[in-house]
Design a protein around this motif. Structure first.
Motif, PDB file in Angstrom:
ATOM      1  N   ALA A  85       0.819  -1.314  -0.205  1.00  0.00           N
ATOM      2  CA  ALA A  85       0.033  -0.114   0.027  1.00  0.00           C
ATOM      3  C   ALA A  85       0.988   1.260  -0.044  1.00  0.00           C
ATOM      4  O   ALA A  85       0.632   2.392  -0.748  1.00  0.00           O
ATOM      5  CB  ALA A  85      -0.944   0.144   1.284  1.00  0.00           C
ATOM      6  N   LEU A  86       2.001   1.093   0.980  1.00  0.00           N
ATOM      7  CA  LEU A  86       2.856   2.461   1.008  1.00  0.00           C
ATOM      8  C   LEU A  86       3.510   2.712  -0.403  1.00  0.00           C
ATOM      9  O   LEU A  86       3.796   3.840  -1.150  1.00  0.00           O
ATOM     10  CB  LEU A  86       3.843   2.453   2.113  1.00  0.00           C
ATOM     11  N   GLN A  87       3.848   1.462  -1.269  1.00  0.00           N
ATOM     12  CA  GLN A  87       4.658   1.615  -2.304  1.00  0.00           C
ATOM     13  C   GLN A  87       3.785   2.318  -3.417  1.00  0.00           C
ATOM     14  O   GLN A  87       4.181   2.753  -4.090  1.00  0.00           O
ATOM     15  CB  GLN A  87       5.231   0.034  -2.597  1.00  0.00           C
ATOM     16  N   LYS A  88       2.386   1.721  -3.470  1.00  0.00           N
ATOM     17  CA  LYS A  88       1.518   2.291  -4.462  1.00  0.00           C
ATOM     18  C   LYS A  88       1.451   3.669  -4.180  1.00  0.00           C
ATOM     19  O   LYS A  88       1.305   4.622  -5.217  1.00  0.00           O
ATOM     20  CB  LYS A  88       0.168   1.771  -4.624  1.00  0.00           C
ATOM     21  N   LEU A  89       1.292   4.215  -3.087  1.00  0.00           N
ATOM     22  CA  LEU A  89       1.333   5.526  -2.624  1.00  0.00           C
ATOM     23  C   LEU A  89       2.447   6.431  -3.169  1.00  0.00           C
ATOM     24  O   LEU A  89       2.275   7.625  -3.742  1.00  0.00           O
ATOM     25  CB  LEU A  89       0.956   5.730  -1.230  1.00  0.00           C
ATOM     26  N   GLN A  90       3.633   5.870  -2.735  1.00  0.00           N
ATOM     27  CA  GLN A  90       4.747   6.547  -3.394  1.00  0.00           C
ATOM     28  C   GLN A  90       5.097   6.595  -4.621  1.00  0.00           C
ATOM     29  O   GLN A  90       5.561   7.679  -5.038  1.00  0.00           O
ATOM     30  CB  GLN A  90       6.029   5.722  -2.673  1.00  0.00           C
ATOM     31  N   GLN A  91       4.551   5.476  -5.200  1.00  0.00           N
ATOM     32  CA  GLN A  91       4.909   5.613  -6.818  1.00  0.00           C
ATOM     33  C   GLN A  91       3.600   5.949  -7.693  1.00  0.00           C
ATOM     34  O   GLN A  91       3.771   6.026  -8.906  1.00  0.00           O
ATOM     35  CB  GLN A  91       5.145   4.078  -7.210  1.00  0.00           C
ATOM     36  N   LYS A  92       2.559   6.678  -7.003  1.00  0.00           N
ATOM     37  CA  LYS A  92       1.556   7.082  -7.636  1.00  0.00           C
ATOM     38  C   LYS A  92       2.002   8.150  -8.686  1.00  0.00           C
ATOM     39  O   LYS A  92       1.314   7.975  -9.998  1.00  0.00           O
ATOM     40  CB  LYS A  92       0.347   7.753  -6.750  1.00  0.00           C
ATOM     41  N   ASN A  93       2.633   8.879  -8.509  1.00  0.00           N
ATOM     42  CA  ASN A  93       3.000   9.889  -9.476  1.00  0.00           C
ATOM     43  C   ASN A  93       4.621   9.579  -9.917  1.00  0.00           C
ATOM     44  O   ASN A  93       5.123  10.691 -10.465  1.00  0.00           O
ATOM     45  CB  ASN A  93       3.058  11.250  -8.782  1.00  0.00           C
TER      46      ASN A  93
END
Length: 306
Positions: A85-93
């Motif tokens: 979940a954190l990785q997805k948030l970090q890599q969103k942009n």
């Protein structure tokens, strides 16, 4: 029943997971950049809070209790979900990124010269190369894809052979120009041999096996120089300091350009080779699939069977 305020701190659960996975407080401390006493204190705090023993202390290590096994399974599941979940948030942009683990030889001589082609085809995919001279520890790399040398047997992982092991002596043209033709193993044994030192468990070909597979009646002489790094060995060969072992197609670019000369009469093969290794536990991301398809396409001119 534990209330929210009674839950162990997240860091304590991270420490527990590493200790339980590695079955060593010392190894967990090294992985987490902590001291061993700090790890032990964190574990004692969790055990005290829960009122159960998570580890049984044994000679030179620890083993999980039944309660420890139960907590490990749950902790790993939820830590993975949290990391994802954190990785997805970090890599969103950000651009998607894939982690590729391999050894220095493959990274330097096969992968790096061709990566510009991959980046041209996939400009929005970032790649992180995790290269090591030692045997890659799959459990701790967190790599999406590993390209490993060996027999393809990696428990808990899928593997597909990319390159078969084909080995032959290589030397520089200037070394060959000053010696008689190398037409026998005895003639080869008269040359200065360069050796790659192997760590326990590594399965690369060595001079003794090359001589044996060539049905030589002589044993290879003591090497004039030994190296812990294959890149340095290749540089020594290029500078004319001796004969080394070359793996096809790792050194093909040097051979095509005339920088190195292969002694093909003494080529040998084995059941080993480079394998593309991915986890059985996790589905491949689209960038990882793209990378695997690309790396196979670069191998079109080199059959994967001897």
């Amino acid at each position: 029943m534990l209330e929210r305020d009674d839950l162990p701190p997240l860091q304590s659960l991270v420490v527990f997971e590493a200790s339980a996975r590695l079955l060593s407080f010392t190894a967990a401390a090294k992985e987490l950049n902590m001291t061993q006493p700090a790890v032990s204190q964190q574990i004692r705090s969790i055990e005290t809070a829960l009122g159960v023993k998570l580890f049984a202390r044994i000679y030179r290590g620890v083993m999980l209790t039944d309660e420890g096994h139960s907590l490990l399974k749950t902790t790993q599941k939820h830590l993975k979900e949290l990391r994802d979940a954190l990785q997805k948030l970090q890599q969103k942009n950000r651009h998607p990124r894939i982690n590729v683990a391999t050894d220095f030889a493959f990274a330097a001589f096969r992968l790096m010269p061709r990566l510009p082609e991959f980046r041209k085809q996939y400009p929005n995919i970032d790649i992180r190369i995790q290269a090591s001279q030692s045997e890659v520890d799959l459990a701790s790399t967190q790599a999406d894809v590993a390209i490993l040398f060996g027999d393809g047997q990696y428990q808990g992982y899928r593997s597909e052979r990319l390159l078969a092991e084909r080995v032959y002596p290589v030397c520089s043209p200037k070394l060959l120009a000053n010696i008689p033709p190398i037409d026998s193993m005895q003639a080869l044994s008269s040359l200065p041999l360069l050796k790659l030192n192997l760590e326990a468990g590594q399965q690369w070909m060595d001079w003794a096996r090359v001589f044996r597979l060539n049905d030589a009646n002589t044993t290879p002489p003591e090497p004039v120089m030994e190296f812990d790094n294959y890149t340095l060995l290749v540089q020594a060969v290029i500078s004319g300091q001796g004969v080394g072992l070359g793996w096809s197609p790792l050194l093909d670019d040097f051979i095509k350009s005339g920088v190195l000369v292969p002694l093909e009469d003494f080529a040998v093969t084995s059941e080993h080779g480079y394998y593309m290794v991915t986890s059985n536990q996790q589905a491949l991301s689209d960038p990882a699939i793209a990378f695997l398809q690309w790396i196979v396409s670069t191998n079109d001119k080199h059959p994967i069977t001897p």
